[in-house]
Design a protein around this motif. Structure first.
Motif, PDB file in Angstrom:
ATOM      1  N   VAL A   1      10.619 -37.477  46.398  1.00 19.99           N
ATOM      2  CA  VAL A   1      11.982 -36.975  46.138  1.00 19.99           C
ATOM      3  C   VAL A   1      12.478 -37.500  44.794  1.00 19.99           C
ATOM      4  O   VAL A   1      13.049 -36.756  43.980  1.00 19.99           O
ATOM      5  N   LEU A   2      12.244 -38.802  44.535  1.00 18.98           N
ATOM      6  CA  LEU A   2      12.672 -39.399  43.264  1.00 18.98           C
ATOM      7  C   LEU A   2      11.896 -38.824  42.094  1.00 18.98           C
ATOM      8  O   LEU A   2      12.472 -38.521  41.038  1.00 18.98           O
ATOM      9  N   PHE A   3      10.574 -38.670  42.263  1.00 19.42           N
ATOM     10  CA  PHE A   3       9.765 -38.101  41.180  1.00 19.42           C
ATOM     11  C   PHE A   3      10.211 -36.675  40.866  1.00 19.42           C
ATOM     12  O   PHE A   3      10.279 -36.269  39.707  1.00 19.42           O
ATOM     13  N   GLY A   4      10.511 -35.904  41.934  1.00 22.20           N
ATOM     14  CA  GLY A   4      10.943 -34.525  41.723  1.00 22.20           C
ATOM     15  C   GLY A   4      12.274 -34.438  41.009  1.00 22.20           C
ATOM     16  O   GLY A   4      12.516 -33.529  40.211  1.00 22.20           O
ATOM     17  N   LYS A   5      13.143 -35.407  41.258  1.00 21.65           N
ATOM     18  CA  LYS A   5      14.479 -35.391  40.667  1.00 21.65           C
ATOM     19  C   LYS A   5      14.495 -35.957  39.253  1.00 21.65           C
ATOM     20  O   LYS A   5      15.159 -35.415  38.354  1.00 21.65           O
ATOM     21  N   TYR A   6      13.734 -37.053  39.046  1.00 21.73           N
ATOM     22  CA  TYR A   6      13.841 -37.769  37.775  1.00 21.73           C
ATOM     23  C   TYR A   6      12.590 -37.692  36.904  1.00 21.73           C
ATOM     24  O   TYR A   6      12.636 -38.027  35.716  1.00 21.73           O
ATOM     25  N   GLY A   7      11.460 -37.295  37.472  1.00 20.76           N
ATOM     26  CA  GLY A   7      10.242 -37.162  36.678  1.00 20.76           C
ATOM     27  C   GLY A   7       9.437 -38.450  36.599  1.00 20.76           C
ATOM     28  O   GLY A   7       9.900 -39.534  36.933  1.00 20.76           O
ATOM     29  N   SER A   8       8.211 -38.310  36.137  1.00 19.04           N
ATOM     30  CA  SER A   8       7.286 -39.424  35.949  1.00 19.04           C
ATOM     31  C   SER A   8       6.226 -38.954  34.976  1.00 19.04           C
ATOM     32  O   SER A   8       5.625 -37.896  35.174  1.00 19.04           O
ATOM     33  N   THR A   9       6.000 -39.714  33.900  1.00 15.38           N
ATOM     34  CA  THR A   9       5.095 -39.271  32.833  1.00 15.38           C
ATOM     35  C   THR A   9       3.791 -40.062  32.873  1.00 15.38           C
ATOM     36  O   THR A   9       3.799 -41.294  32.841  1.00 15.38           O
ATOM     37  N   LEU A  10       2.673 -39.350  32.948  1.00 14.43           N
ATOM     38  CA  LEU A  10       1.365 -39.992  32.901  1.00 14.43           C
ATOM     39  C   LEU A  10       1.033 -40.351  31.459  1.00 14.43           C
ATOM     40  O   LEU A  10       1.003 -39.492  30.582  1.00 14.43           O
ATOM     41  N   LEU A  11       0.771 -41.639  31.212  1.00 11.14           N
ATOM     42  CA  LEU A  11       0.390 -42.095  29.875  1.00 11.14           C
ATOM     43  C   LEU A  11      -1.116 -42.131  29.702  1.00 11.14           C
ATOM     44  O   LEU A  11      -1.633 -41.764  28.650  1.00 11.14           O
ATOM     45  N   ARG A  12      -1.845 -42.573  30.722  1.00  4.11           N
ATOM     46  CA  ARG A  12      -3.313 -42.570  30.661  1.00  4.11           C
ATOM     47  C   ARG A  12      -3.884 -42.944  32.021  1.00  4.11           C
ATOM     48  O   ARG A  12      -3.251 -43.636  32.807  1.00  4.11           O
ATOM     49  N   THR A  13      -5.085 -42.435  32.304  1.00  4.28           N
ATOM     50  CA  THR A  13      -5.874 -42.974  33.405  1.00  4.28           C
ATOM     51  C   THR A  13      -6.784 -44.048  32.822  1.00  4.28           C
ATOM     52  O   THR A  13      -7.168 -43.980  31.655  1.00  4.28           O
ATOM     53  N   CYS A  14      -7.122 -45.043  33.625  1.00  4.13           N
ATOM     54  CA  CYS A  14      -7.860 -46.188  33.093  1.00  4.13           C
ATOM     55  C   CYS A  14      -8.337 -47.054  34.246  1.00  4.13           C
ATOM     56  O   CYS A  14      -8.073 -46.774  35.411  1.00  4.13           O
ATOM     57  N   ILE A  15      -9.061 -48.110  33.898  1.00  7.60           N
ATOM     58  CA  ILE A  15      -9.459 -49.122  34.872  1.00  7.60           C
ATOM     59  C   ILE A  15      -8.428 -50.245  34.813  1.00  7.60           C
ATOM     60  O   ILE A  15      -8.125 -50.762  33.742  1.00  7.60           O
ATOM     61  N   ILE A  16      -7.890 -50.625  35.974  1.00 12.13           N
ATOM     62  CA  ILE A  16      -6.882 -51.681  36.065  1.00 12.13           C
ATOM     63  C   ILE A  16      -7.417 -52.758  37.002  1.00 12.13           C
ATOM     64  O   ILE A  16      -7.615 -52.499  38.189  1.00 12.13           O
TER      65      ILE A  16
END
Length: 286
Positions: free
Chosen positions: A228-243
């Motif tokens: 619900v929060l992501f749909g309302k405010y968004g979320s930007t993918l910067l990169r996939t990686c190993i963490i």
């Protein structure tokens, strides 16, 4: 200056710095603390008669490990008052890098005494003989064997039965991001193991779950609320990686926080989700 100039000290120390930080980070779980300890070791190195040191790397590894043991005493006190789940600082790596101590194992190391942790890491991870371990931690070799054996018993279940192929891990991480941010609960639920767990570390500085969510149902409830929060405010993918040795991704969330998400994957299913939101632990990620 004893044993040479400051430049001489730097010339002999700098090639070893990455390896020393590697040791310190795995002992402390903090990039900033590891860098501080290694810098302290360098200051001590400058004041040492280096002409008397036959094996600089062994000498410096002993110095760093002992400094870490001292640091861990105060770290345990700080962790007791930490708000919410404590996770190690995320170490973001390129896909081709390898990681010998993945995040679940680092969390298991937290349950060990400082000496058990040192003996296990130095012998089982960094491959030192017990005589060298003994010289490092100030115990005899027999005691160090017992310390490492006890540590192995505690961390056995945290070691993966097999390492997921990294390209497949990245594919799952990308699919997880897409499903969680779009609100596709069917796709997300199909990725999760029955005993999946969800851990988020905000350190009292950013909104995060105070307790882990355990089990498929609880974790799905968390992600329904997050969708619900992501749909309302968004979320930007910067990169996939190993963490910390796990597939994952770095995002910028609507509140401006750069956030890391690491996924522990086994048999193609996500067994654990580790989210770092504490800005104090994300400075180096920027």
């Amino acid at each position: 200056m004893i044993g040479g100039t400051q430049m001489d000290a730097a010339d002999s120390f700098d090639p070893l710095r990455p390896r020393l930080i590697r040791v310190a980070y795995r002992m402390l779980g903090s990039v900033a603390d590891a860098e501080d300890v290694v810098q302290d070791a360098f200051i001590r190195w400058m004041g040492t008669d280096r002409s008397e040191i036959r094996e600089p790397e062994a000498f410096l590894r002993r110095t760093v490990t002992r400094l870490c043991l001292d640091q861990l005493k105060s770290a345990r006190v700080r962790r007791e008052t930490y708000v919410g789940p404590w996770l190690p600082e995320p170490l973001v790596e390129d896909e081709e890098d390898t990681e010998d101590v993945a995040l679940p194992l680092m969390l298991a190391l937290e349950r060990l005494s400082p000496l058990e942790r040192a003996a296990f890491l130095l012998h089982d991870v960094f491959g030192l003989g017990f005589e060298e371990v003994a010289a490092t931690v100030g115990r005899d070799a027999a005691a160090c064997r017992q310390l490492a054996a006890r540590a192995r018993t505690h961390v056995r279940d945290a070691r993966p039965r097999y390492q997921i192929e990294k390209q497949r891990g990245m594919e799952i991480a990308s699919a997880f991001f897409a499903a969680s941010r779009s609100g596709d609960m069917g796709a997300l639920g199909a990725m999760l193991a029955a005993d999946v767990s969800f851990h988020s570390d905000g350190g009292g500085k950013r909104p995060a779950a105070i307790r882990p969510a355990i089990g498929h149902g609880q974790v799905m409830q968390v992600h329904k609320a997050l969708a619900v929060l992501f749909g309302k405010y968004g979320s930007t993918l910067l990169r996939t990686c190993i963490i910390n040795g796990l597939p994952g991704f770095v995002t910028r969330e609507a509140d401006g926080v750069v956030q890391t998400t690491a996924l522990d994957i086994e048999d193609g299913k996500v067994r654990a989700i580790y989210i770092m939101r504490n800005p104090d632990k994300l400075r180096h990620v920027h």
